[in-house]
Scaffold this motif. Structure first.
Motif, PDB file in Angstrom:
ATOM      1  N   GLU A  64       0.836  -1.210   0.000  1.00  0.00           N
ATOM      2  CA  GLU A  64       0.000   0.000   0.000  1.00  0.00           C
ATOM      3  C   GLU A  64       0.866   1.254   0.000  1.00  0.00           C
ATOM      4  OE1 GLU A  64      -3.118   0.282   2.796  1.00  0.00           O
ATOM      5  OE2 GLU A  64      -3.954  -1.704   2.358  1.00  0.00           O
TER       6      GLU A  64
ATOM      7  N   GLU B 216       2.286   1.580  -3.389  1.00  0.00           N
ATOM      8  CA  GLU B 216       1.197   1.857  -4.348  1.00  0.00           C
ATOM      9  C   GLU B 216       0.945   3.354  -4.485  1.00  0.00           C
ATOM     10  OE1 GLU B 216      -3.589   0.821  -4.805  1.00  0.00           O
ATOM     11  OE2 GLU B 216      -2.431   0.102  -3.086  1.00  0.00           O
TER      12      GLU B 216
ATOM     13  N   ALA C 289       1.198   5.181  -8.174  1.00  0.00           N
ATOM     14  CA  ALA C 289       0.029   5.843  -8.760  1.00  0.00           C
ATOM     15  C   ALA C 289       0.386   7.174  -9.412  1.00  0.00           C
ATOM     16  CB  ALA C 289      -1.034   6.055  -7.685  1.00  0.00           C
TER      17      ALA C 289
ATOM     18  N   ARG D 166      -1.054  -4.061  -9.146  1.00  0.00           N
ATOM     19  CA  ARG D 166      -2.318  -3.484  -8.671  1.00  0.00           C
ATOM     20  C   ARG D 166      -2.650  -2.202  -9.436  1.00  0.00           C
ATOM     21  NH1 ARG D 166      -3.083  -2.772  -2.301  1.00  0.00           N
ATOM     22  NH2 ARG D 166      -4.439  -4.625  -2.429  1.00  0.00           N
ATOM     23  N   GLU D 167      -1.648  -1.369  -9.657  1.00  0.00           N
ATOM     24  CA  GLU D 167      -1.880  -0.126 -10.387  1.00  0.00           C
ATOM     25  C   GLU D 167      -2.190  -0.401 -11.853  1.00  0.00           C
ATOM     26  OE1 GLU D 167      -2.371   3.904 -11.144  1.00  0.00           O
ATOM     27  OE2 GLU D 167      -2.378   2.756  -9.279  1.00  0.00           O
TER      28      GLU D 167
ATOM     29  N   ALA E  69      -3.678  -3.033 -13.081  1.00  0.00           N
ATOM     30  CA  ALA E  69      -5.052  -3.544 -13.151  1.00  0.00           C
ATOM     31  C   ALA E  69      -6.056  -2.411 -12.957  1.00  0.00           C
ATOM     32  CB  ALA E  69      -5.255  -4.623 -12.088  1.00  0.00           C
ATOM     33  N   ARG E  70      -5.743  -1.488 -12.062  1.00  0.00           N
ATOM     34  CA  ARG E  70      -6.661  -0.362 -11.836  1.00  0.00           C
ATOM     35  C   ARG E  70      -6.809   0.474 -13.099  1.00  0.00           C
ATOM     36  NH1 ARG E  70      -6.784   4.773 -10.871  1.00  0.00           N
ATOM     37  NH2 ARG E  70      -4.520   5.008 -11.055  1.00  0.00           N
ATOM     38  N   ARG E  71      -5.694   0.708 -13.799  1.00  0.00           N
ATOM     39  CA  ARG E  71      -5.752   1.535 -15.014  1.00  0.00           C
ATOM     40  C   ARG E  71      -6.368   0.778 -16.190  1.00  0.00           C
ATOM     41  NH1 ARG E  71       0.109   4.769 -15.085  1.00  0.00           N
ATOM     42  NH2 ARG E  71       0.084   5.321 -12.847  1.00  0.00           N
TER      43      ARG E  71
ATOM     44  N   GLU F  96      -9.955  -1.091 -14.547  1.00  0.00           N
ATOM     45  CA  GLU F  96     -10.758  -0.381 -13.541  1.00  0.00           C
ATOM     46  C   GLU F  96     -11.089  -1.305 -12.375  1.00  0.00           C
ATOM     47  OE1 GLU F  96     -14.116   1.424 -15.379  1.00  0.00           O
ATOM     48  OE2 GLU F  96     -12.913   2.817 -16.572  1.00  0.00           O
ATOM     49  N   GLN F  97     -10.128  -2.176 -12.034  1.00  0.00           N
ATOM     50  CA  GLN F  97     -10.262  -3.080 -10.896  1.00  0.00           C
ATOM     51  C   GLN F  97      -8.999  -2.973 -10.044  1.00  0.00           C
ATOM     52  OE1 GLN F  97     -11.133  -7.148 -11.948  1.00  0.00           O
ATOM     53  NE2 GLN F  97     -12.542  -6.571 -13.563  1.00  0.00           N
ATOM     54  N   ARG F  98      -9.184  -2.631  -8.791  1.00  0.00           N
ATOM     55  CA  ARG F  98      -8.050  -2.617  -7.870  1.00  0.00           C
ATOM     56  C   ARG F  98      -8.042  -3.952  -7.138  1.00  0.00           C
ATOM     57  NH1 ARG F  98      -7.185  -1.667  -2.416  1.00  0.00           N
ATOM     58  NH2 ARG F  98      -5.136  -0.766  -1.885  1.00  0.00           N
TER      59      ARG F  98
ATOM     60  N   TYR G 137      -7.967  -6.868  -4.625  1.00  0.00           N
ATOM     61  CA  TYR G 137      -8.076  -6.935  -3.168  1.00  0.00           C
ATOM     62  C   TYR G 137      -6.784  -7.497  -2.581  1.00  0.00           C
ATOM     63  CZ  TYR G 137     -13.054  -6.878  -4.466  1.00  0.00           C
ATOM     64  OH  TYR G 137     -14.261  -6.576  -5.009  1.00  0.00           O
TER      65      TYR G 137
END
Length: 781
Positions: A35, A38, A42, A80-81, A83-85, A88-90, A92
């Motif tokens: 975290e 992260e 970001a 994680r980043e 996947a988020r970009r 649009e899934q962060r 777990y």
């Protein structure tokens, strides 16, 4: 005493190695560091994120050991980043824990809807950044392509290349896909590419690289359920003709009069009256004389097809062809067939044109395929139940990942009925009542015939449903995705490997739709009986209650279900049923059904274990042959051997042209002789149980025969190659094997074949497990 000590040691080993929920305390510090990292990741733009991944790749280059905690933190933060970009899934925390366990070579259990696909992709990217090539094995072509395309943007942001193969891929497309860092493919397709590569005569024809990492989706289905079904490469031969005359004669036979079946519906045989009827119909022949052995074989195959194989249960007919049904998935088993004699008999039974048959050129078991990889890991929703088998056959450990949110699904006790008819009547009535509320319902059936029968009864009751079975598996993803929509009723055969989440409110539903269905109790899963494995029951139940959603499940069962008839034929309830045929809360009826399922599971484990005992030696011999073949293919070994034995052939030709000709000659005889060896072992395997009648141990006799036949095989291949090379015409264009009478198959094709259905292994396993359970029961009493 030795056997006793072995059992004790095995028991302690199982106790120590049993799967357990991952201790999150050991990951607490790592997750906190992820975290923290992260937040900094970001702030990077896309190019900088990819550069950061490249820097991690450079740092990890050449490291054969598992990642240290610092590298894990960097990988998970970047993943994680990405996947988020891209999605649009962060991910777990539990998805990251799953990915890290995969990177330690474990089989991870993650519940349905917990994000296994993304966790697997992050682990695959991690292996790729270590400089390793990864094969992500799926259960079918659709899921392989879907997941590769779905995860591609994540991989691209991490600087990792990805490809996929399916049945339609050309050789060039396959080479490109396998050249990528990560390659997705169905386990059968990857296995068939291994077999095709084993028939190449020039290095440039190969499509695969040296195997390295296998990451297996639906790992229990692939490694356990599919493990008894070898993949086979065949070469075309004359068509295997079913006998229409025999099929017509057998079609008129009646059970009890002309033939009998054993209580487990595994074997059928003619009565004396039936034999006389068949002999007269075929022209007053003597079936049991040596002159008519071929007709007897045809009759036995036709009787097996007629008496033991049911259309829409064991197979369906589509587009004028017989398609086998994968019983563990309830869908068409692509490229799968019975041994040619039985396949032809079923085609004759259905009055269809016979399909092409072939001689086996090579085969590979799932154990053999997976054993090629240096690192194996995988994921599934139901691994604990097969943890012992994964350890025994693959030396793999299971890690259970806690759900992101606690499961609140309500699993009701079984509702048990006296007969199948009473059960189905009650099941339909329950669906009608639940449907009135608008609650979505998923009905799990045993086979195609049952799914269509239930759907027809629902239609009669005024409820429309969508049927998902082996006849329309191409539309399965869209059907499964909408199973959670308001008032949806979906009737499906086995849900294992369907690979699509069921979201409350439907795939396109919004939060309001989700909440409406949640208020009704969520998805209601109804089973039409228990499967031969409790894992399959749990896979069906697991479709409900994803990510903390409400849900419910119940199984309607009867004491005349196929499972009970086959594995607990003496089942009886302790009380009388009510007027609707229901046993109420009678625990005796439920215990009989549980007993039948335990017997079925024991039989399947015994068959798997026995199959592995036979194939292990073959895999060892195959390894010796393939190592020799690789040397021939990739070096001048053939040239050196044949130049020494046939020196006069080399004087008038360019060395490069002999060298190639020598390689082709030696590889022809190696492949041909190996095919003959497999045919011999198949013959031995099919009759080996007869050795038990002479009080010999079948497996020992099989090993004795296989080792004796294999001894001297490579020398014989060298002798045959020298003889051919000495007499064959070799020109600047190479060697003309056709002119020498040495023809490779004009075409090759692949198929999957069940264990020989006439073999007694399954029956012997069933009897052993029943006997063991009787002893246990007697001891308790």
């Amino acid at each position: 005493m030795a056997a006793f000590l072995t059992r004790v040691k095995s028991g302690f080993h199982r106790l120590l190695e049993r799967p357990s929920t991952v201790d999150l305390k050991k990951y607490a510090e790592v997750l906190t560091s992820i975290e923290w990292r992260e937040e900094r990741v970001a702030k990077l733009d896309d190019g900088e994120l990819t550069e950061a991944a490249a820097a991690l790749r450079e740092k990890l280059a050449g490291t054969a050991k598992d990642m240290d905690s610092q590298a894990m933190v960097e990988l998970c933060a970047l993943g994680r980043e990405a996947a988020r970009r891209a999605l649009e899934q962060r991910p777990y925390d539990m998805q990251l824990v799953g990915a890290m366990e995969l990177l330690h070579g474990r089989i991870v259990e993650m519940g349905t809807g917990e994000g296994k696909t993304l966790a697997g992709a992050l682990a695959a990217a991690g292996y790729a950044l270590q400089g390793r090539s990864v094969h992500v094995m799926s259960v079918n072509d659709y899921l392989a392509r879907r997941d590769a395309e779905w995860m591609r943007p994540v991989y691209e942001l991490l600087g990792v290349s990805v490809g996929w193969v399916d049945q339609e891929s050309s050789p060039e497309q396959r080479r490109d896909a396998y050249a990528a860092d990560v390659t997705y493919g169905a386990v059968s397709e990857i296995g068939f590419d291994v077999l095709r590569d084993r028939l190449c005569v020039d290095p440039e024809e190969l499509v695969q690289r040296t195997p390295d990492v296998a990451l297996i989706d639906e790992a229990d289905s692939v490694l356990v359920d599919e493990a008894r079904v070898p993949l086979v490469m065949a070469g075309s031969t004359d068509d295997s003709q079913g006998d229409p005359e025999v099929a017509q004669v057998v079609r008129a036979l009646r059970p009890g009069q002309h033939y009998e079946r054993d209580e487990d519906n595994r074997n059928a045989w003619l009565t004396s009256r039936g034999a006389k009827v068949v002999e007269k119909a075929l022209g007053d022949i003597d079936l049991y004389s040596g002159d008519h052995s071929d007709r007897l074989a045809a009759v036995n195959a036709a009787l097996h097809a007629h008496a033991l194989l049911q259309r829409d249960v064991d197979y369906i007919v589509r587009d004028g062809k017989v398609h086998l049904i994968n019983t563990s998935r309830g869908r068409i088993a692509l490229l799968q067939r019975w041994p040619d004699g039985l396949q032809a008999a079923v085609e004759a039974k259905e009055r269809l044109k016979p399909t092409e048959s072939g001689e086996v050129l090579d085969s590979i078991s799932v154990q053999g395929l997976v054993g090629r990889y240096k690192r194996v890991c995988g994921m599934t929703g139901t691994a604990q139940a097969v943890a012992e088998q994964l350890r025994e056959f693959y030396e793999l450990k299971v890690s259970v990942i806690p759900p992101n949110k606690p499961c609140v699904r309500e699993d009701e006790p079984d509702r048990v009925y006296e007969t199948v008819e009473a059960k189905e009547a009650a099941l339909v009535a329950e669906i009608v009542e639940q449907h009135k509320t608008g609650r979505p319902i998923l009905v799990g059936t045993m086979d195609v015939a049952e799914s269509e029968r239930i759907a027809d009864k629902l239609t009669e009751a005024g409820v429309s449903s969508v049927v998902l079975n082996a006849k329309n598996d191409a539309e399965e993803a869209a059907i499964v995705a909408e199973a959670g929509a308001l008032a949806a009723v979906t009737v499906s055969t086995q849900m294992a490997g369907r690979g699509t989440d069921i979201r409350l409110g439907g795939a396109e539903g919004d939060n309001d739709d989700h909440d409406k269905v949640a208020d009704l109790g969520g998805l209601y899963v109804i089973g039409c009986g228990h499967y031969p494995s409790s894992r399959l029951d749990n896979q069906l139940r697991g479709r409900s209650g994803r990510q903390g959603d409400p849900g419910g499940s119940v199984v309607f069962a009867s004491l005349t279900d196929d499972l009970v008839n086959q594995y607990a034929p003496d089942a009886a309830a302790g009380t009388d049923p009510d007027d609707d045929g229901k046993y109420g809360d009678d625990p005796t009826a439920r215990r009989f059904i549980e007993h039948a399922q335990r017997v079925a599971e024991g039989v399947n484990i015994d068959i798997h274990r026995n199959t592995w005992r036979y194939t292990r030696l073959i895999e060892h011999q195959r390894g010796i042959v393939l190592a020799y073949r690789d040397d021939v293919l990739n070096s001048d070994l053939a040239a050196r051997q044949l130049k020494e034995r046939v020196p006069e052939k080399w004087s008038d030709l360019d060395d490069a042209v002999l060298e190639r000709a020598a390689r082709h000659v030696l590889l022809f005889h190696l492949d041909s002789r190996w095919s003959q060896h497999l045919a011999y072992l198949s013959d031995v395997r099919e009759t080996i149980h007869l050795r038990a009648l002479a009080r010999e141990t079948p497996i020992d006799e099989f090993h004795r025969a296989a080792i004796g036949e294999f001894r001297g095989l490579l020398k014989e291949i060298g002798d045959l190659a020298a003889e051919t090379f000495e007499t064959a015409e070799v020109t600047a264009d190479g060697v003309d094997l056709d002119q020498a009478g040495l023809r490779r198959p004009t075409s090759t094709w692949t198929y999957m074949v069940h264990d020989n259905p006439f073999d007694s292994d399954a029956e012997q396993a069933l009897q052993r497990v029943r006997a063991s359970l009787k002893k246990i029961k007697a001891t308790k009493n």
